[in-house]
Design a protein around this motif. Structure first.
Motif, short mmCIF file in Angstrom:
data_model
loop_
_atom_site.label_atom_id
_atom_site.label_comp_id
_atom_site.label_asym_id
_atom_site.label_seq_id
_atom_site.Cartn_x
_atom_site.Cartn_y
_atom_site.Cartn_z
N LYS A 176 0.83 -1.20 0.00
CA LYS A 176 0.00 0.00 0.00
C LYS A 176 0.87 1.25 0.00
O LYS A 176 0.57 2.24 -0.69
CB LYS A 176 -0.93 -0.01 1.21
CG LYS A 176 -2.09 0.95 1.12
CD LYS A 176 -3.13 0.68 2.19
CE LYS A 176 -4.36 1.56 2.00
NZ LYS A 176 -5.42 1.25 2.98
N MET A 177 1.96 1.21 0.75
CA MET A 177 2.88 2.36 0.76
C MET A 177 3.60 2.51 -0.57
O MET A 177 3.84 3.62 -1.04
CB MET A 177 3.89 2.20 1.90
CG MET A 177 3.29 2.37 3.29
SD MET A 177 4.53 2.38 4.60
CE MET A 177 5.13 0.69 4.53
N GLN A 188 1.00 4.05 -3.36
CA GLN A 188 0.39 5.36 -3.15
C GLN A 188 1.02 6.41 -4.08
O GLN A 188 2.14 6.24 -4.54
CB GLN A 188 0.54 5.79 -1.69
CG GLN A 188 -0.36 5.04 -0.74
CD GLN A 188 -0.16 5.47 0.70
OE1 GLN A 188 0.80 6.16 1.03
NE2 GLN A 188 -1.08 5.06 1.57
N PRO A 189 0.30 7.50 -4.36
CA PRO A 189 0.86 8.54 -5.24
C PRO A 189 2.19 9.08 -4.72
O PRO A 189 3.03 9.50 -5.52
CB PRO A 189 -0.22 9.63 -5.22
CG PRO A 189 -1.49 8.89 -4.94
CD PRO A 189 -1.11 7.77 -4.02
N GLN A 190 2.40 9.09 -3.42
CA GLN A 190 3.69 9.53 -2.86
C GLN A 190 4.61 8.35 -2.57
O GLN A 190 5.61 8.50 -1.86
CB GLN A 190 3.46 10.31 -1.55
CG GLN A 190 2.65 11.59 -1.70
CD GLN A 190 1.15 11.33 -1.77
OE1 GLN A 190 0.69 10.30 -1.29
NE2 GLN A 190 0.40 12.25 -2.37
N GLY A 191 4.28 7.18 -3.10
CA GLY A 191 5.05 5.99 -2.81
C GLY A 191 6.29 5.84 -3.66
O GLY A 191 6.61 6.68 -4.51
N ASN A 249 5.90 5.58 -7.80
CA ASN A 249 5.66 6.87 -8.46
C ASN A 249 6.87 7.78 -8.35
O ASN A 249 7.21 8.51 -9.30
CB ASN A 249 4.42 7.54 -7.85
CG ASN A 249 3.87 8.64 -8.74
OD1 ASN A 249 3.99 8.58 -9.96
ND2 ASN A 249 3.29 9.66 -8.13
N ASN A 254 -2.93 6.74 -9.84
CA ASN A 254 -3.19 6.29 -8.47
C ASN A 254 -3.78 4.88 -8.56
O ASN A 254 -5.00 4.70 -8.70
CB ASN A 254 -4.16 7.24 -7.78
CG ASN A 254 -4.31 6.93 -6.30
OD1 ASN A 254 -3.85 5.89 -5.82
ND2 ASN A 254 -4.96 7.81 -5.58
N LEU A 283 -4.47 2.37 -6.67
CA LEU A 283 -5.47 1.84 -5.75
C LEU A 283 -6.80 2.59 -5.83
O LEU A 283 -7.80 2.12 -5.29
CB LEU A 283 -4.94 1.86 -4.31
CG LEU A 283 -3.64 1.09 -4.08
CD1 LEU A 283 -3.24 1.16 -2.63
CD2 LEU A 283 -3.79 -0.37 -4.53
N THR A 311 -7.43 -2.14 -0.79
CA THR A 311 -8.32 -1.17 -1.43
C THR A 311 -9.63 -0.96 -0.68
O THR A 311 -10.40 -0.07 -1.05
CB THR A 311 -8.66 -1.63 -2.86
OG1 THR A 311 -9.39 -2.87 -2.78
CG2 THR A 311 -7.41 -1.84 -3.68
#
Length: 303
Positions: free
Chosen positions: A134-135, A138-141, A144, A157, A159, A245
């Motif tokens: 999940k981390m 994420q968009p800040q993961g 990306n 994104n 998820l 999700t």
């Protein structure tokens, strides 16, 4: 009484004593089986024919719960999501596990350590695996961030996109369960008779031809076992979409087990949840029976 009759009577008494002792030793397991398996199964069958709220009066409604299943707007999407997940997950998991087992052959140094490395996600708690993914997604993961740094691209994104969410659930599940089937296939490959493999090589079989025409038919019972177990597991998927999700976006990744969970513990409709669980049971039995019927065409047993 003759000596023979006395011996026979003694043997019968000894056999009865052994039977009582065996029953005494087996009784804890039998009690556990009855309390935690047989009684719940029978109770779930009874519940599926009742309007059975968690609290309140219970009324018999016959097959009313089964009729309500197909009136529920969330049931068919949940069933569809379960089938889509199974169709995507089972072939990917079995094929990649087989290729990984073949790749980690006797000529690979440190293959024992590599097997342990690939098996770690299997024994790691599922919740921990899901939180890590999940981390990453994420968009800040991490994914990306690397895409933006290396290629200047911004990934979707995953998820929160209904076109990607199910794929990411499948990818995470394949990564998590890859090591289990890999060990099954590795054990099967190590049991192959070297004389047969050497004869195939002498006849000119090598590379993909050797794998497809000789190796896979000889380990087909292991492939069949792995396929059956993976299929049953995938039809009962719950933790991965629930944690990754939440069944979203919308209900794009909500499987049937999540629907059953919500009906039983969120909406307190235990009878409806039991009916849904028996539909899932019937689905698993039917698909498994079909696979056993089809195994005669491609599974080769030694006689």
């Amino acid at each position: 009484m003759t000596t023979l009759q006395a011996r026979q009577r003694s043997r019968r008494s000894f056999a009865k004593m052994e039977a009582r002792q065996a029953l005494g030793f087996a009784s804890p397991a039998l009690v556990g089986l009855a309390l935690f398996t047989i009684v719940p199964v029978v109770l779930s069958v009874v519940m599926s024919f009742f309007n059975w709220p968690t609290f309140g009066e219970r009324t018999f409604i016959g097959i009313g719960n089964y009729a309500r299943l197909f009136e529920d707007p969330a049931f068919m999407p949940a069933l569809r999501n379960t089938l889509v997940y199974t169709v995507l997950y089972v072939p990917a998991s079995v094929v990649l596990s087989l290729l990984l087992a073949v790749a980690l052959g006797p000529r690979i140094r440190g293959r024992g350590a590599l097997r342990v490395l690939f098996f770690i996600p299997v024994v790691t708690p599922m919740v921990a695996n899901v939180l890590v993914w999940k981390m990453l997604l994420q968009p800040q993961g991490l994914f990306n961030g690397l895409a933006q740094t290396w290629f200047g691209l911004e990934l979707p994104n995953f998820l929160a996109d209904k076109n990607w969410a199910m794929i990411m659930v499948v990818v995470m599940s394949v990564w998590q369960g890859l090591g289990y089937n890999m060990l099954i296939f590795s054990a099967a490959l190590e049991q192959l008779p070297e004389s047969v493999m050497e004869a195939a090589r002498i006849d000119g079989a090598k590379g993909f031809r050797l794998l497809w025409s000789v190796t896979i038919p000889m380990i087909s019972p292991s492939i069949f076992f792995a396929t059956i177990m993976t299929m049953i597991t995938s039809l009962q998927v719950f933790v991965q979409p629930q944690m990754l999700t939440g069944g979203g976006p919308g209900n794009a990744t909500a499987p049937l087990v999540m629907w059953i969970y919500n009906q039983g513990f969120k909406y307190q409709e235990l009878g409806l949840a039991a009916a849904g669980a028996w539909i899932l049971f019937a689905l698993i039995i039917i698909i498994t029976a079909v696979q056993f019927r089809l195994q005669k065409k491609w599974v080769h047993y030694e006689h």
